[in-house]
Design an enzyme around this catalytic site. Structure first.
Site, short mmCIF file in Angstrom:
data_model
loop_
_atom_site.label_atom_id
_atom_site.label_comp_id
_atom_site.label_asym_id
_atom_site.label_seq_id
_atom_site.Cartn_x
_atom_site.Cartn_y
_atom_site.Cartn_z
N LYS A 165 0.76 -1.16 -0.03
CA LYS A 165 -0.03 -0.04 -0.11
C LYS A 165 0.66 1.18 0.24
O LYS A 165 0.65 2.31 -0.66
CB LYS A 165 -1.06 0.03 1.34
N THR A 166 1.89 1.09 1.02
CA THR A 166 2.60 2.38 0.90
C THR A 166 3.50 2.52 -0.24
O THR A 166 3.74 3.59 -0.85
CB THR A 166 3.52 2.53 2.38
N ASP B 230 -1.98 7.91 3.82
CA ASP B 230 -1.53 6.46 4.13
C ASP B 230 -2.24 6.20 5.75
O ASP B 230 -2.58 7.01 6.51
CB ASP B 230 -0.19 6.37 4.68
N GLU B 231 -2.40 4.81 6.16
CA GLU B 231 -2.98 4.49 7.11
C GLU B 231 -4.13 5.09 7.74
O GLU B 231 -4.48 5.44 8.81
CB GLU B 231 -1.85 4.88 8.29
N GLN C 147 -5.69 -3.14 11.04
CA GLN C 147 -4.44 -2.34 11.50
C GLN C 147 -5.03 -1.05 12.28
O GLN C 147 -4.02 -0.40 12.81
CB GLN C 147 -3.41 -2.18 10.57
N ARG D 44 5.31 -7.11 10.89
CA ARG D 44 6.56 -6.26 10.68
C ARG D 44 7.50 -7.32 10.09
O ARG D 44 8.55 -6.68 9.76
CB ARG D 44 6.87 -5.62 12.15
P1 ATP Z 1 1.69 -1.98 5.99
O1 ATP Z 1 0.10 -2.41 5.89
O2 ATP Z 1 2.55 -2.84 6.86
O3 ATP Z 1 1.75 -0.44 6.04
P2 ATP Z 1 2.23 -2.02 3.16
O4 ATP Z 1 0.99 -2.50 2.51
O5 ATP Z 1 2.21 -0.22 3.20
O6 ATP Z 1 2.25 -2.52 4.60
P3 ATP Z 1 4.65 -1.76 1.85
O7 ATP Z 1 5.40 -1.38 3.02
O8 ATP Z 1 4.35 -0.75 0.80
O9 ATP Z 1 3.40 -2.57 2.47
O10 ATP Z 1 5.37 -3.00 1.15
C1 ATP Z 1 5.94 -3.99 1.86
C2 ATP Z 1 7.17 -4.81 1.25
O11 ATP Z 1 6.81 -5.30 0.09
C3 ATP Z 1 7.99 -3.57 0.79
O12 ATP Z 1 9.30 -4.04 1.24
C4 ATP Z 1 7.96 -3.44 -0.46
O13 ATP Z 1 9.15 -2.85 -0.97
C5 ATP Z 1 7.63 -4.74 -1.13
N1 ATP Z 1 6.57 -4.70 -2.25
C6 ATP Z 1 5.38 -4.32 -2.38
N2 ATP Z 1 5.14 -4.24 -3.72
C7 ATP Z 1 5.68 -4.98 -4.26
C8 ATP Z 1 5.77 -5.47 -5.49
N3 ATP Z 1 5.08 -5.29 -6.41
N4 ATP Z 1 6.99 -6.11 -6.01
C9 ATP Z 1 8.06 -6.27 -5.11
N5 ATP Z 1 8.04 -5.88 -3.69
C10 ATP Z 1 6.87 -5.31 -3.34
MG MG Z 2 2.29 0.89 4.73
#
Ligand code: ATP
Ligand code: MG
Length: 732
Positions: free
Chosen positions: A32-33, A219-220, A250, A592
């Site tokens: 997402k981030t 975000d969040e 979350q 995490r």
């Molecule tokens: P959270 O809910 O904990 O905030 P999130 O959904 O924001 O998580 P991110 O932090 O954006 O997730 O991504 C998690 C990990 O996965 C990061 O290390 C990111 O670089 C990797 N990632 C995300 N999308 C891809 C992708 N399409 N291909 C490879 N790696 C990815």
């Molecule tokens: Mg995130």
């Protein structure tokens, strides 16, 4: 456009759907981030939007910093401005430009928590509110509640507000606000309220910002409260380009007013769901999915990953807390030997006081660490204050300790008094405390004489009572504990309890040597004086709240005991909702971890929760084949966990039911009665079991809760020690 190749098709969709109201709703670690930061880069690099027209919001400063650095990698430096920030950060920037409209200078000040408390105390004195009558914390809560109602800015906080002396003398908020006005000072609530007020009141300001902010991204978003949502909607009302991402599983700030329902009900033009997790191994994800599935109040979703299996998740059970921390340190060593770096490792815990044990273990092993978003245990104010008293007892010439405690809690011995004391000390060639002892009567300050009596009484007890008893007495007699209690500062009380508990452990461990106060002070000097360099390669310690949005290759979640995590206070106050929020916290913590996850807990007595320790219900929720258990967990401990959860389910949660038995046992082992008295009894009316007499009903308890009067099935009653009683077994 090459960079879009890093994304999966749904993320790409999220990135390129730049117009309209778009929502990404997805689980942890699904990118997402990542999608949000790529979207920023897409807007700037591909569509040519000026970063000054993009507002990108998140919650913690750490997360904002993380977001900025991710964006910096993709956007030319200088091409992104500081509109990548927290919500409050945005309010500050906004007000710097706009607050002149209300007659405030652009250089207004911002009150932090401590400043706000100081202000509150001044008001309470002015209004003649005794600090005991109404605590400072409650006073501030009242102020916040009044500020949540509209109208206070106009009524009290504008230069044209008309405030009479009469009003100042009677109203808490009036008094507080007019003191704020003297220094053009805003507290955290004001930052948001003033921003909303200006946007409402001044159409030209509103139109200007609405025009400027072409794109808004959050975000969040599950953790936004009503004001946050109002701000976002207001700012986005012209261009309607609002991009919100979040994960309802979350949401960990409902206790502070977060409204996840606003996120779920967000009127979107387009919804994007991501379900592939890129962060964690399948074994880690299984645990996350398994735990969160126990929440009733949620939209079911499961995450999957294509990452390789990875090592098993380990649950370590220690018989003592020392075993737990020793095991963690040994594990860390193994990881380092295998090529991991210190900064790849994070230790997460539910509450700040829990850092003490692991900090000591790391310091002993000379492993560098940092506490993210917090202060090292032995540098926390209340810990230094407590140690100050003990240092002064051990060494009356310790001027540093003297200066630390002479006015803590406040004895109104001001600068003039201290200057005179210092002069006298210089003249006599003595340290400060001995000077005061010699001349106490000459200063005409009863408080100074009282202080001498306090210290002398303490010094007499040195060597006669244990260090822990001495500490306890000083905390009570000095008024330090009372002052903290009056502030209702639970975190600080918990820290003090934890310090006290650690002394008791120390005494137990060194029982044969009968350690003196000086021995103990010397032993912990290693921890209190530890000088550390600001290094970047360090282990990270933090509360789970601080860890939101972040990721680490190796994660330890420590102190997984009932009462600590889930936190007993939360469950007591918010019942099932509280339990669900705690479970979401567990979900955040587990997710995490990237490569390996370690869950640890230990047996013993927990001063902070006032009960004996049982493994967390969240550990009980994990399927047996999902973790490898190290250390043996006696079956009766799991029974303890089940009993607690069961009692909670019955909605008559008396959390210390089981603690009483343990406390009575520890009391018999030589702990002071005071500690047993901490504990609540078996409930009056509860059914209990005795090995010989069978089942019975509790009629009453002795004053220290060590003995209970029980009526048995044959009508007989007996007084029995708690350690001989247990709760009946519950069906599995
Ligand atoms: P959270 O809910 O904990 O905030 P999130 O959904 O924001 O998580 P991110 O932090 O954006 O997730 O991504 C998690 C990990 O996965 C990061 O290390 C990111 O670089 C990797 N990632 C995300 N999308 C891809 C992708 N399409 N291909 C490879 N790696 C990815
Ligand atoms: Mg995130």
């Amino acid at each position: 456009m090459r960079f879009l190749e890093d994304l999966n098709s749904r993320q790409r969709e999220a990135v390129t759907a730049t117009e309209g109201r778009v929502r990404v709703i997805a689980g942890a670690g699904t990118g997402k981030t990542k999608a949000l930061t790529y979207r920023y880069a897409y807007l700037v690099n591909v569509l040519g939007i000026d970063p000054a027209n993009i507002l990108c919001l998140t919650f913690t400063n750490k997360a904002a910093a993380e977001m900025r650095s991710r964006i910096a990698l993709m956007v030319h430096s200088g091409d992104y401005n500081d509109f990548v920030c927290t919500l409050h950060g945005f309010c500050v920037k906004f007000l710097r430009k706009e607050i002149y409209r209300l007659g405030f200078p652009k250089s207004f000040t911002i009150l932090d928590e401590d400043d706000a408390k100081t202000l509150a105390k001044e008001c309470m004195d002015e209004l003649g509110i005794k600090r005991t009558e109404k605590t400072v914390r409650k006073f501030l809560d009242g102020i916040a509640a009044e500020k949540a109602l509209n109208g206070y800015i106009e009524a009290y906080m504008l230069p044209e507000s008309r405030i009479s002396e009469e009003m100042r003398r009677t109203g808490n908020l009036v008094c507080y606000a007019s003191r704020q006005m003297k220094g053009w000072a805003l507290d955290f609530d004001d930052l948001m309220n003033f921003t909303l007020f200006i946007l409402d009141r001044f159409p030209d300001a509103r139109e200007h910002w609405q025009e400027q902010l072409n794109y808004i991204m959050v975000d969040e978003a599950q953790d936004c409260n009503t004001d946050d949502w109002n701000l976002i909607e207001k700012l986005g009302a012209r261009h309607h380009n609002i991009f919100v991402v979040g994960d309802p599983d979350q949401c960990i700030y409902e206790w502070r007013g977060a409204k996840p329902a606003r996120f779920v009900q967000f009127a979107s033009d387009k919804d994007i769901v991501l379900d592939e997790n890129y962060r964690s191994t399948p074994k880690i994800l299984d645990i996350a999915n398994c735990v969160i599935a126990n929440n009733k109040n949620r939209i079911p979703k499961d995450l999957f990953t294509r990452r390789s299996e990875g090592p098993a998740v380990i649950h370590f059970h220690g018989r003592t807390e020392k075993e737990e921390t020793d095991w963690i340190v040994a594990r860390i060593r193994t990881l380092l030997d295998a090529g991991a770096s210190l900064q790849d490792i994070a230790v997460l815990y539910r509450s700040a006081w829990q850092s003490r044990a692991i900090e000591q273990a790391l310091l002993s092993e000379q492993l560098s660490y940092v506490i993210w978003g917090g202060i090292r245990f032995f540098e926390r104010r209340e810990i230094k204050d407590t140690l100050g008293y003990l240092r002064l007892l051990a060494n009356p010439d310790d001027d540093m300790a003297f200066l630390r405690v002479i006015n803590t809690p406040s004895r109104k011995l001001g600068r003039a008094f201290l200057d005179r004391l210092k002069e006298d000390a210089a003249r006599d060639g003595r340290s400060l405390y001995p000077t005061l002892l010699a001349h106490a009567g000459e200063y005409g300050k009863p408080a100074a004489e009282g202080f001498v009596q306090l210290i002398e009484k303490g010094r007499e007890a040195v060597g006669k009572v244990s260090v822990s008893d001495l500490m306890n007495r000083m905390l009570e007699d000095s008024g330090l504990k009372r002052a903290i209690r009056e502030d209702q500062d639970e975190d600080r009380l918990e820290n003090i309890d934890e310090l006290l508990r650690s002394v008791r452990f120390y005494e137990e461990a060194h029982a044969e040597e009968e350690p003196t106060l000086s021995d103990w002070l010397q032993d912990i000097a290693l921890y209190t004086n530890a000088d550390y360099r600001k290094e970047t390669r360090v282990i990270k310690l933090m509360t789970i709240h601080q860890a939101k949005g972040l990721e680490f290759p190796y994660v330890f979640i420590i102190g997984l005991s009932e009462g600590t995590f889930p936190n007993m206070r939360t469950i007591r106050e918010y019942k099932k909702n509280g339990e669900e929020e705690e479970r979401r916290l567990m979900y955040v913590a587990v997710t995490r971890a990237e490569k390996a996850l370690f869950l640890t807990e230990s047996e013993g007595f927990n001063v902070s929760t006032k009960m004996s320790k049982y493994p967390s219900r969240f550990l009980a929720e994990i399927k047996k084949n999902m973790v490898v258990v190290e250390g043996t967990i006696p079956e009766e401990l799991w029974r303890g966990t089940r009993n607690l959860v069961h009692v909670l389910d019955e909605e008559n949660y008396v959390p210390d039911v089981l603690g009483a038995a343990m406390a009575a046992r520890t009391a018999a082992d030589g702990f002071s009665d005071e500690r047993a008295a901490y504990n609540s009894p078996f409930r009056i009316g509860a059914t209990v079991c005795h090995a010989v007499f069978g089942e019975g009903t509790v009629l009453s308890a002795s004053s220290d809760y060590s003995t209970f009067q029980v009526r048995f099935a044959d009508g007989s009653t007996r007084h029995l020690r708690a350690s001989f009683l247990s709760l009946p077994d519950l069906p599995e």
